[in-house]
Design a protein around this motif. Sequence first.
Motif, PDB file in Angstrom:
ATOM      1  N   THR A 274       0.833  -1.198   0.000  1.00  0.00           N
ATOM      2  CA  THR A 274       0.000   0.000   0.000  1.00  0.00           C
ATOM      3  C   THR A 274       0.869   1.250   0.000  1.00  0.00           C
ATOM      4  OG1 THR A 274      -1.893   1.024   1.095  1.00  0.00           O
ATOM      5  CG2 THR A 274      -0.203   0.155   2.519  1.00  0.00           C
ATOM      6  N   GLU A 275       0.245   2.418   0.028  1.00  0.00           N
ATOM      7  CA  GLU A 275       0.949   3.695   0.132  1.00  0.00           C
ATOM      8  C   GLU A 275       0.392   4.434   1.341  1.00  0.00           C
ATOM      9  OE1 GLU A 275       1.054   5.989  -3.488  1.00  0.00           O
ATOM     10  OE2 GLU A 275       1.161   4.166  -4.698  1.00  0.00           O
ATOM     11  N   PHE A 276       1.281   4.884   2.220  1.00  0.00           N
ATOM     12  CA  PHE A 276       0.831   5.559   3.439  1.00  0.00           C
ATOM     13  C   PHE A 276       1.944   6.394   4.037  1.00  0.00           C
ATOM     14  CE2 PHE A 276       2.632   1.516   4.457  1.00  0.00           C
ATOM     15  CZ  PHE A 276       3.345   1.688   5.633  1.00  0.00           C
ATOM     16  N   ASN A 277       1.563   7.332   4.879  1.00  0.00           N
ATOM     17  CA  ASN A 277       2.505   8.202   5.574  1.00  0.00           C
ATOM     18  C   ASN A 277       2.452   7.870   7.059  1.00  0.00           C
ATOM     19  OD1 ASN A 277       4.219  10.760   5.183  1.00  0.00           O
ATOM     20  ND2 ASN A 277       2.983  11.273   6.957  1.00  0.00           N
ATOM     21  N   VAL A 278       3.608   7.836   7.695  1.00  0.00           N
ATOM     22  CA  VAL A 278       3.687   7.632   9.147  1.00  0.00           C
ATOM     23  C   VAL A 278       4.464   8.800   9.723  1.00  0.00           C
ATOM     24  CG1 VAL A 278       4.521   6.155  11.019  1.00  0.00           C
ATOM     25  CG2 VAL A 278       3.683   5.119   8.902  1.00  0.00           C
TER      26      VAL A 278
ATOM     27  N   VAL B  54      -0.999   7.941  11.239  1.00  0.00           N
ATOM     28  CA  VAL B  54      -0.887   7.148  10.022  1.00  0.00           C
ATOM     29  C   VAL B  54      -1.953   7.645   9.060  1.00  0.00           C
ATOM     30  CG1 VAL B  54      -0.999   4.840   9.021  1.00  0.00           C
ATOM     31  CG2 VAL B  54      -0.081   5.142  11.317  1.00  0.00           C
ATOM     32  N   ASP B  55      -1.517   8.045   7.864  1.00  0.00           N
ATOM     33  CA  ASP B  55      -2.409   8.604   6.855  1.00  0.00           C
ATOM     34  C   ASP B  55      -2.304   7.718   5.624  1.00  0.00           C
ATOM     35  OD1 ASP B  55      -3.886  10.249   5.165  1.00  0.00           O
ATOM     36  OD2 ASP B  55      -2.950  12.092   5.911  1.00  0.00           O
TER      37      ASP B  55
ATOM     38  N   LYS C  27      -8.110   2.707   6.529  1.00  0.00           N
ATOM     39  CA  LYS C  27      -8.272   2.537   5.088  1.00  0.00           C
ATOM     40  C   LYS C  27      -7.959   3.826   4.337  1.00  0.00           C
ATOM     41  CE  LYS C  27     -13.215   3.441   5.297  1.00  0.00           C
ATOM     42  NZ  LYS C  27     -14.532   2.981   5.005  1.00  0.00           N
ATOM     43  N   LYS C  28      -7.974   3.722   3.034  1.00  0.00           N
ATOM     44  CA  LYS C  28      -7.674   4.835   2.132  1.00  0.00           C
ATOM     45  C   LYS C  28      -8.502   6.069   2.504  1.00  0.00           C
ATOM     46  CE  LYS C  28      -8.192   6.131  -2.697  1.00  0.00           C
ATOM     47  NZ  LYS C  28      -8.531   5.665  -4.035  1.00  0.00           N
ATOM     48  N   GLY C  29      -7.815   7.215   2.563  1.00  0.00           N
ATOM     49  CA  GLY C  29      -8.512   8.470   2.834  1.00  0.00           C
ATOM     50  C   GLY C  29      -8.739   8.763   4.306  1.00  0.00           C
ATOM     51  N   ILE C  30      -8.203   7.905   5.178  1.00  0.00           N
ATOM     52  CA  ILE C  30      -8.382   8.079   6.624  1.00  0.00           C
ATOM     53  C   ILE C  30      -7.026   8.312   7.282  1.00  0.00           C
ATOM     54  CG2 ILE C  30      -9.154   6.957   8.767  1.00  0.00           C
ATOM     55  CD1 ILE C  30     -11.449   7.748   6.895  1.00  0.00           C
ATOM     56  N   LYS C  31      -7.042   9.143   8.303  1.00  0.00           N
ATOM     57  CA  LYS C  31      -5.854   9.395   9.116  1.00  0.00           C
ATOM     58  C   LYS C  31      -6.175   8.918  10.528  1.00  0.00           C
ATOM     59  CE  LYS C  31      -2.701  13.164  10.369  1.00  0.00           C
ATOM     60  NZ  LYS C  31      -2.449  14.603  10.160  1.00  0.00           N
TER      61      LYS C  31
ATOM     62  N   SER D  51      -8.689  12.118   6.052  1.00  0.00           N
ATOM     63  CA  SER D  51      -7.325  12.547   5.743  1.00  0.00           C
ATOM     64  C   SER D  51      -7.319  13.961   5.173  1.00  0.00           C
ATOM     65  CB  SER D  51      -6.694  11.604   4.725  1.00  0.00           C
ATOM     66  OG  SER D  51      -5.460  12.117   4.281  1.00  0.00           O
ATOM     67  N   ASN D  52      -6.402  14.771   5.670  1.00  0.00           N
ATOM     68  CA  ASN D  52      -6.175  16.082   5.080  1.00  0.00           C
ATOM     69  C   ASN D  52      -4.967  16.046   4.146  1.00  0.00           C
ATOM     70  OD1 ASN D  52      -4.089  15.869   6.887  1.00  0.00           O
ATOM     71  ND2 ASN D  52      -4.642  17.659   8.099  1.00  0.00           N
ATOM     72  N   ARG D  53      -4.364  14.882   3.987  1.00  0.00           N
ATOM     73  CA  ARG D  53      -3.204  14.631   3.134  1.00  0.00           C
ATOM     74  C   ARG D  53      -2.107  15.675   3.349  1.00  0.00           C
ATOM     75  NH1 ARG D  53      -6.187  13.332  -2.409  1.00  0.00           N
ATOM     76  NH2 ARG D  53      -7.780  14.666  -1.558  1.00  0.00           N
ATOM     77  N   GLU D  54      -1.889  15.992   4.591  1.00  0.00           N
ATOM     78  CA  GLU D  54      -0.883  16.967   5.004  1.00  0.00           C
ATOM     79  C   GLU D  54       0.510  16.607   4.499  1.00  0.00           C
ATOM     80  OE1 GLU D  54       0.857  18.227   9.320  1.00  0.00           O
ATOM     81  OE2 GLU D  54      -1.269  17.770   9.204  1.00  0.00           O
ATOM     82  N   TYR D  55       0.779  15.320   4.367  1.00  0.00           N
ATOM     83  CA  TYR D  55       2.095  14.844   3.932  1.00  0.00           C
ATOM     84  C   TYR D  55       2.446  15.332   2.528  1.00  0.00           C
ATOM     85  CZ  TYR D  55      -0.777  11.380   1.529  1.00  0.00           C
ATOM     86  OH  TYR D  55      -1.707  10.770   0.745  1.00  0.00           O
ATOM     87  N   ARG D  56       1.432  15.660   1.716  1.00  0.00           N
ATOM     88  CA  ARG D  56       1.700  16.085   0.335  1.00  0.00           C
ATOM     89  C   ARG D  56       2.586  17.326   0.281  1.00  0.00           C
ATOM     90  NH1 ARG D  56      -3.814  16.235  -2.871  1.00  0.00           N
ATOM     91  NH2 ARG D  56      -4.135  17.813  -1.284  1.00  0.00           N
ATOM     92  N   LYS D  57       2.478  18.188   1.287  1.00  0.00           N
ATOM     93  CA  LYS D  57       3.277  19.422   1.297  1.00  0.00           C
ATOM     94  C   LYS D  57       4.770  19.104   1.316  1.00  0.00           C
ATOM     95  CE  LYS D  57       3.822  23.805   3.690  1.00  0.00           C
ATOM     96  NZ  LYS D  57       3.417  24.648   4.795  1.00  0.00           N
TER      97      LYS D  57
END
Length: 186
Positions: free
Chosen positions: A89-93, A102-103, A121-125, A140-146
Amino acid sequence: MNKNIVILCLILCTACSKTMEINTNANFEAVVLPDGSQVYLNHDSTISYEEHFDPRTVSLSGEAFFIVVSDTSDFTVTTKHGTVKVLGTEFNVKTTSKQLAVDVKQGLVALKTEYETSKVKKGIKAIYKDGEQAVQHIKSNREYRKWIRSLKKEFRTLGNEVKPILNEIGSELEKAGEKIGNEFKN
C-alpha cells in the motif's frame, strides 16, 4: 547439541546481521529497500532495518511516506508508540514524542498500539496520542503532500544541477573511448 556449537552459531548469526540506518538530519532522503519498497524520509527522520530484510520490518523515528510492494509477508513499521502492518500500500507515518499518525493514501493498514489494533483505510488518518487508550480516526487532510512536493522540487533541482556534469562526463568518456579505439586500430 554441544553448548559451544550453539554459542558459535549465535555469534555467527549476529555477526552476519547488519543494521542499515538512514538519518536525514536537515535533508530529505529517498530509499529503496531490499524488497523494492520505496521510502521517502522527511527532515529530521531516521529509519533502520536489517540488511537481509527478513522479516520486512523497519523502525522509524520522524516522518516517512511508504510505497510498499505487495508480498506474501507483512511489511511492518515500528515506532515508539506502536506498529503499522501492511501487505502492499501507500501511506505516511509521522511519529513525535507525544503521538503517532498514520495517513493512508492507498490500501489498508493495521495500526497496533499498546491498547488496541485498528484498521485504517484509504482516505483516513489515524492518530494515537501518548497516554490515550483509543485511536482517533478522521478524514485525511493529506498533510504529507506538502513535504513530498518539497522533496520532489529539491530532487528536480538537484537533477538539473547534476545533468550538465553528467553530460560533460559522458562527452569525456566518449572522447576517451574514441582515442582507445584509434590506438587499437593502429
